[in-house]
Design a protein around this motif. Structure first.
Motif, PDB file in Angstrom:
ATOM      1  N   ALA A  55       0.826  -1.203   0.000  1.00  0.00           N
ATOM      2  CA  ALA A  55       0.000   0.000   0.000  1.00  0.00           C
ATOM      3  C   ALA A  55       0.864   1.258   0.000  1.00  0.00           C
ATOM      4  O   ALA A  55       1.989   1.259   0.509  1.00  0.00           O
ATOM      5  CB  ALA A  55      -0.916   0.008   1.217  1.00  0.00           C
ATOM      6  N   ARG A  56       0.336   2.323  -0.581  1.00  0.00           N
ATOM      7  CA  ARG A  56       1.038   3.609  -0.618  1.00  0.00           C
ATOM      8  C   ARG A  56       1.417   4.057   0.800  1.00  0.00           C
ATOM      9  O   ARG A  56       2.515   4.563   1.030  1.00  0.00           O
ATOM     10  CB  ARG A  56       0.172   4.683  -1.279  1.00  0.00           C
ATOM     11  CG  ARG A  56       0.822   6.061  -1.273  1.00  0.00           C
ATOM     12  CD  ARG A  56       0.014   7.087  -2.035  1.00  0.00           C
ATOM     13  NE  ARG A  56      -0.432   6.601  -3.315  1.00  0.00           N
ATOM     14  CZ  ARG A  56       0.337   6.441  -4.407  1.00  0.00           C
ATOM     15  NH1 ARG A  56       1.605   6.745  -4.351  1.00  0.00           N
ATOM     16  NH2 ARG A  56      -0.161   5.980  -5.526  1.00  0.00           N
ATOM     17  N   ALA A  57       0.516   3.871   1.753  1.00  0.00           N
ATOM     18  CA  ALA A  57       0.801   4.284   3.131  1.00  0.00           C
ATOM     19  C   ALA A  57       2.034   3.564   3.669  1.00  0.00           C
ATOM     20  O   ALA A  57       2.813   4.146   4.432  1.00  0.00           O
ATOM     21  CB  ALA A  57      -0.408   4.018   4.021  1.00  0.00           C
ATOM     22  N   GLU A  58       2.218   2.319   3.276  1.00  0.00           N
ATOM     23  CA  GLU A  58       3.386   1.554   3.721  1.00  0.00           C
ATOM     24  C   GLU A  58       4.662   2.170   3.165  1.00  0.00           C
ATOM     25  O   GLU A  58       5.662   2.305   3.870  1.00  0.00           O
ATOM     26  CB  GLU A  58       3.246   0.107   3.250  1.00  0.00           C
ATOM     27  CG  GLU A  58       4.253  -0.826   3.827  1.00  0.00           C
ATOM     28  CD  GLU A  58       4.019  -1.135   5.294  1.00  0.00           C
ATOM     29  OE1 GLU A  58       4.990  -1.544   5.945  1.00  0.00           O
ATOM     30  OE2 GLU A  58       2.894  -0.971   5.788  1.00  0.00           O
ATOM     31  N   ILE A  59       4.631   2.557   1.903  1.00  0.00           N
ATOM     32  CA  ILE A  59       5.799   3.193   1.277  1.00  0.00           C
ATOM     33  C   ILE A  59       6.065   4.543   1.946  1.00  0.00           C
ATOM     34  O   ILE A  59       7.202   4.870   2.290  1.00  0.00           O
ATOM     35  CB  ILE A  59       5.580   3.368  -0.246  1.00  0.00           C
ATOM     36  CG1 ILE A  59       5.452   2.002  -0.936  1.00  0.00           C
ATOM     37  CG2 ILE A  59       6.686   4.208  -0.871  1.00  0.00           C
ATOM     38  CD1 ILE A  59       6.687   1.145  -0.920  1.00  0.00           C
ATOM     39  N   GLU A  60       5.016   5.339   2.124  1.00  0.00           N
ATOM     40  CA  GLU A  60       5.191   6.664   2.725  1.00  0.00           C
ATOM     41  C   GLU A  60       5.700   6.569   4.157  1.00  0.00           C
ATOM     42  O   GLU A  60       6.546   7.350   4.571  1.00  0.00           O
ATOM     43  CB  GLU A  60       3.883   7.442   2.659  1.00  0.00           C
ATOM     44  CG  GLU A  60       3.531   7.865   1.256  1.00  0.00           C
ATOM     45  CD  GLU A  60       2.182   8.550   1.129  1.00  0.00           C
ATOM     46  OE1 GLU A  60       1.390   8.518   2.096  1.00  0.00           O
ATOM     47  OE2 GLU A  60       1.928   9.112   0.056  1.00  0.00           O
ATOM     48  N   ALA A  61       5.204   5.603   4.913  1.00  0.00           N
ATOM     49  CA  ALA A  61       5.637   5.446   6.301  1.00  0.00           C
ATOM     50  C   ALA A  61       7.091   4.994   6.396  1.00  0.00           C
ATOM     51  O   ALA A  61       7.756   5.247   7.397  1.00  0.00           O
ATOM     52  CB  ALA A  61       4.740   4.450   7.022  1.00  0.00           C
ATOM     53  N   ARG A  62       7.587   4.342   5.354  1.00  0.00           N
ATOM     54  CA  ARG A  62       8.944   3.798   5.384  1.00  0.00           C
ATOM     55  C   ARG A  62       9.891   4.501   4.408  1.00  0.00           C
ATOM     56  O   ARG A  62      10.950   3.956   4.067  1.00  0.00           O
ATOM     57  CB  ARG A  62       8.892   2.312   5.093  1.00  0.00           C
ATOM     58  CG  ARG A  62       8.126   1.554   6.174  1.00  0.00           C
ATOM     59  CD  ARG A  62       8.355   0.116   6.175  1.00  0.00           C
ATOM     60  NE  ARG A  62       7.912  -0.685   7.269  1.00  0.00           N
ATOM     61  CZ  ARG A  62       6.993  -0.457   8.179  1.00  0.00           C
ATOM     62  NH1 ARG A  62       6.361   0.665   8.196  1.00  0.00           N
ATOM     63  NH2 ARG A  62       6.685  -1.317   9.121  1.00  0.00           N
ATOM     64  N   THR A  63       9.536   5.700   3.998  1.00  0.00           N
ATOM     65  CA  THR A  63      10.374   6.426   3.034  1.00  0.00           C
ATOM     66  C   THR A  63      11.809   6.556   3.519  1.00  0.00           C
ATOM     67  O   THR A  63      12.753   6.287   2.769  1.00  0.00           O
ATOM     68  CB  THR A  63       9.770   7.812   2.724  1.00  0.00           C
ATOM     69  OG1 THR A  63       8.500   7.627   2.099  1.00  0.00           O
ATOM     70  CG2 THR A  63      10.665   8.615   1.802  1.00  0.00           C
ATOM     71  N   GLY A  64      11.997   6.955   4.758  1.00  0.00           N
ATOM     72  CA  GLY A  64      13.358   7.108   5.296  1.00  0.00           C
ATOM     73  C   GLY A  64      14.140   5.808   5.259  1.00  0.00           C
ATOM     74  O   GLY A  64      15.330   5.792   4.910  1.00  0.00           O
ATOM     75  N   GLU A  65      13.479   4.703   5.609  1.00  0.00           N
ATOM     76  CA  GLU A  65      14.134   3.393   5.580  1.00  0.00           C
ATOM     77  C   GLU A  65      14.513   3.006   4.155  1.00  0.00           C
ATOM     78  O   GLU A  65      15.580   2.432   3.924  1.00  0.00           O
ATOM     79  CB  GLU A  65      13.211   2.328   6.160  1.00  0.00           C
ATOM     80  CG  GLU A  65      12.902   2.490   7.633  1.00  0.00           C
ATOM     81  CD  GLU A  65      11.852   1.504   8.104  1.00  0.00           C
ATOM     82  OE1 GLU A  65      11.840   0.357   7.598  1.00  0.00           O
ATOM     83  OE2 GLU A  65      11.037   1.881   8.963  1.00  0.00           O
ATOM     84  N   ILE A  66      13.635   3.306   3.207  1.00  0.00           N
ATOM     85  CA  ILE A  66      13.906   2.952   1.805  1.00  0.00           C
ATOM     86  C   ILE A  66      15.049   3.787   1.256  1.00  0.00           C
ATOM     87  O   ILE A  66      15.911   3.275   0.532  1.00  0.00           O
ATOM     88  CB  ILE A  66      12.634   3.115   0.944  1.00  0.00           C
ATOM     89  CG1 ILE A  66      11.564   2.113   1.403  1.00  0.00           C
ATOM     90  CG2 ILE A  66      12.947   2.936  -0.534  1.00  0.00           C
ATOM     91  CD1 ILE A  66      10.184   2.362   0.818  1.00  0.00           C
ATOM     92  N   VAL A  67      15.088   5.073   1.609  1.00  0.00           N
ATOM     93  CA  VAL A  67      16.191   5.925   1.162  1.00  0.00           C
ATOM     94  C   VAL A  67      17.512   5.384   1.715  1.00  0.00           C
ATOM     95  O   VAL A  67      18.516   5.327   1.000  1.00  0.00           O
ATOM     96  CB  VAL A  67      15.954   7.394   1.590  1.00  0.00           C
ATOM     97  CG1 VAL A  67      17.197   8.243   1.362  1.00  0.00           C
ATOM     98  CG2 VAL A  67      14.765   7.981   0.831  1.00  0.00           C
TER      99      VAL A  67
END
Length: 160
Positions: free
Chosen positions: A92-104
């Motif tokens: 879900a988009r919310a999952e990506i947005e909540a983990r943006t820092g981790e993904i970066v």
């Protein structure tokens, strides 16, 4: 009133017992507890029991609005926006947005997006490269001021 039968007989009514009332109270308290937990932790891991701020807000007339998305290059040579939902990539988009820092910090976390897409859509082109992108739209006096500015936050070459 014609055709309507009014009766004082209430033998069909069923009253909720103490156990039923207790269960309802416990369910309500659990829901409230989950909402408070999500708000205090500022996490939507247990959506929809996340922070109440996710449900309502206003945007000032002079502000920036950000939108996070994932773009994919496919093995068919096309570039597409990844459908960030359970039916699309399984994330879900919310999952990506909540983990943006981790993904970066660790772009390999985008592998789950490619894997989810491949599993759910085996007949569609596969993702070979993913980019986490933040689009920023600027408002001036409540109106959009030019096209959105796109910043690539992370890039990941998909593993096969």
């Amino acid at each position: 009133m014609t055709g309507v039968k009014v009766s004082g007989d209430r033998t069909g009514d069923v009253r909720l017992g103490k156990v039923g009332k207790g269960v309802r109270v416990l369910v309500a308290l659990a829901g409230i507890g989950l909402l408070i937990n999500g708000s205090v932790r500022e996490s939507d891991d247990l959506w929809p029991f996340g922070p109440m701020s996710q449900y309502a807000m206003t945007v000032p007339d002079d502000a920036s609005i950000t939108y996070t998305r994932v773009s994919a290059q496919t093995d068919a040579g096309t570039t597409v926006d990844v459908p960030l939902n359970i039916e699309g990539a399984g994330v879900a988009r919310a999952e990506i947005e909540a983990r943006t820092g981790e993904i970066v910090a660790d772009p390999s976390k985008l592998q789950a997006v490619a894997d989810g897409w491949a599993k759910k859509h085996p007949d569609k082109p596969k993702y070979v490269k993913l980019e986490l992108i933040r689009d920023t739209t600027t408002l001036v006096e409540g109106r959009v001021d030019g096209p959105p500015k796109s910043d690539v936050l992370a890039t990941w070459q998909v593993r096969r």
